[in-house]
Design a protein around this motif. Structure first.
Motif, PDB file in Angstrom:
ATOM      1  N   GLN A  10      45.040   3.209  68.167  1.00 23.02           N
ATOM      2  CA  GLN A  10      45.740   3.464  66.909  1.00 23.02           C
ATOM      3  C   GLN A  10      44.778   3.898  65.808  1.00 23.02           C
ATOM      4  N   GLN A  11      43.483   3.672  66.050  1.00 24.20           N
ATOM      5  CA  GLN A  11      42.519   4.046  65.013  1.00 24.20           C
ATOM      6  C   GLN A  11      42.513   5.551  64.762  1.00 24.20           C
ATOM      7  N   LEU A  12      42.970   6.311  65.770  1.00 28.89           N
ATOM      8  CA  LEU A  12      42.988   7.759  65.581  1.00 28.89           C
ATOM      9  C   LEU A  12      43.851   8.160  64.396  1.00 28.89           C
ATOM     10  N   ALA A  13      44.819   7.295  64.084  1.00 29.17           N
ATOM     11  CA  ALA A  13      45.691   7.598  62.946  1.00 29.17           C
ATOM     12  C   ALA A  13      44.922   7.608  61.643  1.00 29.17           C
ATOM     13  N   ILE A  14      43.816   6.883  61.627  1.00 30.72           N
ATOM     14  CA  ILE A  14      43.021   6.818  60.387  1.00 30.72           C
ATOM     15  C   ILE A  14      42.501   8.195  59.997  1.00 30.72           C
ATOM     16  N   TRP A  15      42.358   9.073  61.008  1.00 28.25           N
ATOM     17  CA  TRP A  15      41.820  10.401  60.718  1.00 28.25           C
ATOM     18  C   TRP A  15      42.761  11.221  59.842  1.00 28.25           C
ATOM     19  N   CYS A  16      43.966  10.699  59.629  1.00 29.37           N
ATOM     20  CA  CYS A  16      44.917  11.405  58.773  1.00 29.37           C
ATOM     21  C   CYS A  16      44.839  10.953  57.328  1.00 29.37           C
ATOM     22  N   GLN A 447      37.216   1.507  59.687  1.00 28.79           N
ATOM     23  CA  GLN A 447      37.844   1.703  60.982  1.00 28.79           C
ATOM     24  C   GLN A 447      37.948   0.406  61.786  1.00 28.79           C
ATOM     25  N   HIS A 448      37.237  -0.617  61.342  1.00 25.42           N
ATOM     26  CA  HIS A 448      37.364  -1.944  61.943  1.00 25.42           C
ATOM     27  C   HIS A 448      38.229  -2.868  61.085  1.00 25.42           C
ATOM     28  N   GLY A 449      38.984  -2.304  60.165  1.00 20.86           N
ATOM     29  CA  GLY A 449      39.967  -3.086  59.436  1.00 20.86           C
ATOM     30  C   GLY A 449      39.495  -3.723  58.148  1.00 20.86           C
ATOM     31  N   PRO A 478      39.270   5.462  51.385  1.00 19.50           N
ATOM     32  CA  PRO A 478      38.279   5.425  52.474  1.00 19.50           C
ATOM     33  C   PRO A 478      38.238   6.737  53.244  1.00 19.50           C
ATOM     34  N   GLN A 479      37.024   7.132  53.596  1.00 14.55           N
ATOM     35  CA  GLN A 479      36.800   8.446  54.183  1.00 14.55           C
ATOM     36  C   GLN A 479      36.323   8.336  55.621  1.00 14.55           C
ATOM     37  N   VAL A 480      36.899   9.135  56.514  1.00 15.90           N
ATOM     38  CA  VAL A 480      36.380   9.239  57.867  1.00 15.90           C
ATOM     39  C   VAL A 480      35.859  10.648  58.163  1.00 15.90           C
ATOM     40  N   PRO A 706      35.889   8.785  67.336  1.00 17.10           N
ATOM     41  CA  PRO A 706      36.001   7.673  66.394  1.00 17.10           C
ATOM     42  C   PRO A 706      35.241   6.447  66.885  1.00 17.10           C
ATOM     43  N   ILE A 707      35.194   5.422  66.035  1.00 22.84           N
ATOM     44  CA  ILE A 707      34.527   4.172  66.377  1.00 22.84           C
ATOM     45  C   ILE A 707      35.449   3.393  67.311  1.00 22.84           C
ATOM     46  N   THR A 708      35.093   3.372  68.598  1.00 27.57           N
ATOM     47  CA  THR A 708      36.003   2.768  69.570  1.00 27.57           C
ATOM     48  C   THR A 708      35.380   1.645  70.379  1.00 27.57           C
ATOM     49  N   GLY A 709      34.089   1.357  70.206  1.00 30.12           N
ATOM     50  CA  GLY A 709      33.466   0.277  70.972  1.00 30.12           C
ATOM     51  C   GLY A 709      32.658   0.804  72.140  1.00 30.12           C
TER      52      GLY A 709
END
Length: 825
Positions: A10-16, A447-449, A478-480, A706-709
């Protein structure tokens, strides 16, 4: 946002996420725009403030009135109203009576704003301009967004960015206007290590009648924070600074300016221990042996808080009186056990005194230094408490919320250093943290909340103006996208010094930060503190020193050329924001590099010349600092120190013993690569390689987004090694010294289908960690064999996100890479 579960897919949504180029361009649609005439030589739009508005909104409207007057010389009328009075600038909370009939604000606009925290709207209704907010602070932010879009810097007072005169003042506004709300709920600063700038300036220049950081100073700080769309402050707390809660006038101002008051990791329950804990009267600050007195001490402050009616966030936990371990604990396990008891007791005090659900009382735990170890031992932290993750004091965040921590109702935040006092060395003098590093670490945190609290340790505020603004702008939106780094710096330069200078000034400042990424000016003496050691020779070779000086001298040349184009109204701002940082950093490098070259040169005339230049550099720092203090008729007297803490690095140079010139093996036959110069890359899977312009000493470091671990299959980059002489070689890979929760970051190198891997992370404040943060690089060495001449592919792979590849060097056994891997080959 509620900080609930945010699985990595779901973090991919942050790119929007919408991003701004600066706070003056918040969420503006790129559709058609129209112009609103604000003021000209004959008239100005009147300012109408909703009659029932909070006094803070009226104050902000008065600031708008003054800003327009400063620009045009024409003062607009300012009135309060409960109904439409003709064309004008209308200001109020969204539910104010003046907006009730729906003519100025539609029902849909009202509904959208009502659901937001500190949200605001700036739009046009016929020939009127409407500034509305969901609450008091949101309305104030709308006003200051307008003033900035009209050309008024948030640093108007704090950096003397005086408004430029205009005969006519208009606002270009997209048809759907500006709608904005913060990404991070609590955004602010920690005034810290104030002994050498803020406090002497406050006590002797700004408010000598108060003799300390008191209401006059805090009022100026509160006003700045509102212009920067911040809402929180951890007050100054070093020995000699008066405790915040002992200043009734300052408390009243905090209420007036709607500030959220918090306290640092060493000050639980809003208690300034350094100023308020009296060992002679209260006994030891030891929860093992003096629990009753400590509980009563905390209870008293919560009583004060209830009476003050301040908005506050409460720091939970317990350390030493100042920045030290908890007293009385024999082992970390003992400390963790009693810390759990402390937190339960503190929450009981809050609940019984404030008489409200604990979920409605903002509370934070800051796992700083040894407290992170206690947290990792299984410390019980209630779900509604916000975990505020600190960096390692040098810009690298030690822990980020994992999947389980991201489900906490209290969410998480970040405590980030833009200034620091402590081991291995202070950096209290100049603000040189690379903007790209701030972006990268805060983007990872987001991206880690981490959406609840962002606090920057900003020292004395000056000279960290730009980095602070970037940090707070990113907290708002916040910027990605890494493009934002350069866009933000260029937009800032254009706002402060004019559109024509935006590109050259931002390029110049980018290189200023880049040079400091390899070694901050405060670290050029190769000395340390805690314990304090004396300066010694640098690790730069003769050629590296010459190259570094060349870059700094070119910067100074550009600076001098651009200064002539800066408007006269902005010359003081230019000196504070550009000239002093660049010239002082240049002089500090000259002092130590010329001193070393004087000891290395075998030619007496060259040696003497270098020594005289080292002495002159020291004197130039003193002269520049005196000039700073005399700006604006002495306004900044004692704000800028040329010798914070009087550490050896700031002293006049003393001769070094004769040194060998340079080891010729250091640079001969070494192949250098910037990480971005790869020739092939692994195919994209769930992510991509990202070259970040403005990050690392290369100024274009490479990471994964993205930051995924952790990765099941390690992504790789490939470089071409040209081998003329077969034999044994050493490959050095330089990465930024980032951290991972499990301490298991790894980089691998593959040649001839054979792989070698090494770990990147350090533990605590080890000697390796010290060297890593002093040079902003982790050095990983790999032994390679090349049996014949030719071109060999060298693959570098990583095992998880959060790793940043910066530079590489391949050297035969007869040579070694220098301290610097040149960013220009």
């Amino acid at each position: 946002m509620n900080g609930r579960s945010r699985p990595w897919l779901q973090q991919l949504a942050i790119w929007c996420v919408l991003y701004l180029t600066l706070s003056s361009q918040l969420a503006v649609a790129q559709a058609s725009t129209s112009s609103v005439l604000i003021s000209d030589q004959s008239s100005s739009l009147p300012i109408f403030v909703a009659e029932e508005s909070d006094p803070l909104i009226l104050w902000a409207a008065e600031q708008l009135q003054q800003d327009i007057t400063d620009i045009t010389g024409n003062q607009p009328r300012l009135l309060t109203t409960r109904s439409f009075q003709g064309n004008g600038i209308y200001i109020g909370q969204v539910n104010a009576r003046v907006f009730a009939d729906g003519k100025l604000i539609s029902a849909s606009q009202r509904q959208a704003l009502n659901s937001q925290w500190e949200g605001f709207s700036l739009h046009r209704a016929n020939r009127s301009l409407i500034l509305s907010g969901s609450d008091v602070r949101g309305t104030v932010y709308a006003i200051f967004t307008l003033t900035e879009r009209l050309g008024v810097s948030p640093w108007k007072w704090w950096a003397d960015v005086h408004p430029l005169p205009q005969s006519s003042l208009s606002l270009d506004l997209a048809e759907d206007g500006v709608q904005s709300a913060p990404g991070v709920k609590y955004r602010g600063i920690f005034l810290n290590d104030e002994d050498w700038g803020l406090r002497p300036w406050a006590a002797n220049t700004l408010a000598p009648q108060e003799g300390n950081i008191g209401p006059t100073t805090y009022e100026k700080v509160f006003q700045l924070l509102l212009r920067l769309r911040a809402n929180s402050i951890w007050p100054a707390m070093h020995p000699g600074s008066e405790a915040f809660f002992r200043q009734p006038h300052t408390l009243a101002l905090a209420r007036r300016y709607h500030m959220v008051i918090g306290s640092s990791h060493a000050e639980p329950m809003l208690r300034n221990n350094v100023a308020e804990w009296d060992n002679a009267r209260l006994g030891d600050y030891n929860y093992f042996t003096n629990r009753k007195a400590v509980d009563a001490y905390w209870q008293s402050r919560v009583n004060d808080l209830k009476q003050s009616q301040l908005e506050a966030m409460l720091t939970l936990g317990m350390r030493g009186v100042h920045d030290s371990h908890m007293e009385g604990a024999a082992t970390p396990a003992d400390a963790a056990a009693v810390l759990s008891e402390v937190i339960r007791t503190q929450r009981s005090i809050l609940s019984s005194t404030l008489r409200q659900p604990l979920t409605s009382v903002p509370q934070v735990l800051i796992p700083y230094k040894e407290v992170l170890e206690l947290y990792q031992l299984g410390l019980d932290v209630p779900d509604d408490v916000t975990l505020v993750w600190p960096d390692d004091n040098y810009g690298y965040i030690r822990h980020l919320s994992d999947a389980n921590e991201q489900t906490r109702s209290g969410s998480s935040g970040v405590y980030y250093h833009l200034s620091y006092w402590g081991r291995p060395h202070d950096y209290l003098w100049l603000s040189t943290t690379q903007p790209g590093l701030i972006w990268y670490e805060m983007s990872r945190a987001w991206q880690h909340g981490a959406d609840r609290v962002w606090i920057a340790n900003v020292g004395d505020i000056k000279p960290a103006e730009y980095n602070l603004e970037l940090f707070l702008d990113m907290a708002w939106t916040p910027q990605v996208s890494s493009d934002w780094i350069g866009e933000h710096l260029q937009a800032w330069a254009g706002r402060e010094f004019g559109a024509a200078l935006a590109a050259p000034v931002s390029a110049m400042m980018s290189q200023y930060y880049q040079l400091a990424m390899l070694r901050k000016p405060e670290f050029m003496g190769w000395s340390q503190t805690e314990p304090t050691t004396q300066t010694t020779q640098t690790a730069f070779s003769w050629n590296e020193a010459q190259r570094r000086l060349k870059f700094y001298h070119e910067l100074e040349g550009q600076m001098a050329e651009l200064k002539a184009k800066v408007p006269k109204e902005r010359q003081s701002a230019w000196f504070e924001l550009v000239e002093y940082p660049i010239a002082a950093a240049t002089a500090m490098n000259e002092k130590f590099l010329y001193r070393q070259m004087a000891a290395q040169s075998q030619v007496r005339a060259v040696s003497d010349n270098c020594w005289q230049r080292a002495l002159a550099a020291y004197q130039r720092i003193q002269t520049l600092t005196q000039q700073y203090q005399q700006l604006e008729q002495g306004k900044w007297m004692q704000m800028m120190s040329a010798s914070p803490r009087h550490l050896p690095v700031f002293a006049a140079p003393t001769p070094l013993s004769e040194l060998p010139a340079s080891d010729p093996k250091r640079e001969d036959a070494v192949q250098y690569w910037q990480a971005a110069d790869y020739t092939a890359a692994s195919r994209p899977d769930s992510g991509r390689w990202l070259t970040v312009t403005g990050l690392g000493y290369s100024n274009r470091a490479v990471t994964r987004m993205p930051i995924t671990g952790k990765y099941k299959t390690q992504p790789w980059l490939e470089y071409q090694a040209r081998i003329d002489t077969p034999g044994e070689y050493q490959l050095q890979v330089r990465t930024l010294p980032t951290h991972s929760n499990d301490g298991d970051q790894q980089v691998c190198v593959t040649v001839h289908d054979e792989s070698q891997c090494t770990g990147l992370n350090t533990q605590g404040r080890s000697e390796t960690w010290k060297q890593n943060v002093l040079r902003n690089a982790t050095l990983s060495e790999f032994h390679l064999s090349f049996p014949a001449p030719g071109v060999y592919p060298v693959r570098v792979s990583i095992n998880q996100s959060g790793i940043v590849l910066d530079q590489l060097a391949l050297s035969p056994q007869s040579a070694t890479p220098g301290y610097e891997i040149p960013f220009i080959n």
